[in-house]
Design an enzyme around this catalytic site. Structure first.
Site: not given
Length: 225
Positions: A199, A115, A166
């Site tokens: 995610h 991320s 995601d």
């Protein structure tokens, strides 16, 4: 360029004589500890793991709350925190340089991140004055994609992993990153898409791909480092 003052990193020594290093950056609100628990099962035994922890700072999109963050995250209609990104990159370069001074060549170092950490890994790895063994970019994006100071002489192997479910990093952003990386890195860039993955890195296929990336780019060496 100043760099961030990082919190103490989590370090996992190599299981045998160290001839390689993996540096991995966590996402916003996290720390290096969780990744220091996951990565030993995926690394080659001769690779030392360094998981830095970002400093505590305010994050605009999270209502200005103070949390671990590599740089400020802002709404899409606000200016990006380019200075913060550059400072984070400088801090990670210092860690890489330290490993090189200790005898580990840049081509025996993989830089990765998840991320926001992946964004810093991409920015840092693509702007260094030397080439790394690889960059592992998980559920992330290329920051400053319109103005990043690409070092065109640097073409590390990049594995970009993205879940198609995601909700934090959009497929549009991930695909734009993939297109830019492919343009600059050609065959050195690989984009992996995992159906149903959000995610996170809970996908077994993704974990297998990460393991193969580490082992493929940090093979055993007879070099007397």
């Amino acid at each position: 360029m100043m760099s961030l003052s990082l919190r103490a990193p989590c370090i996992v020594p190599a299981a045998v004589k160290q001839t390689a290093t993996i540096i991995f950056l966590h996402g916003v609100g996290d720390s290096g500890q969780g990744w220091a628990d996951i990565l030993p099962d995926l690394r080659p035994p001769h690779a030392k793991i360094i998981c830095p922890s970002a400093p505590l700072q305010t994050v605009t999109i999270n209502e200005g709350m103070t949390m671990p963050s590599w740089f400020d995250l802002r709404a899409s209609d606000q200016p990006k925190d380019e200075y913060g990104i550059k400072m984070a990159g400088a801090a990670i370069k210092e860690i890489i340089d330290s490993e090189m001074e200790a005898g580990i060549p840049s081509r025996r170092i993989v830089l990765g991140g998840f991320s926001q950490g992946g964004a810093v890994a991409l920015y840092t790895g693509l702007t260094l004055p030397y080439t790394l063994a690889g960059i592992l970019a998980l559920s992330t994006w290329l920051p400053m994609y319109k103005s990043i100071p690409w070092n065109t002489a640097v073409k590390p192997k990049v594995l970009q992993c993205q879940g198609d479910s995601d909700v934090m990093v959009s497929m549009k952003g991930a695909q734009r990153t993939a297109d830019l990386l492919k343009k600059h890195l050609q065959d050195n860039h690989t984009f992996k898409l995992y159906p149903g993955l959000g995610h996170t890195i809970s996908n077994e296929d993704e974990l297998k791909d990460i393991l193969e990336f580490f082992h493929g780019n940090l093979p055993p060496t007879d070099s007397k480092l």
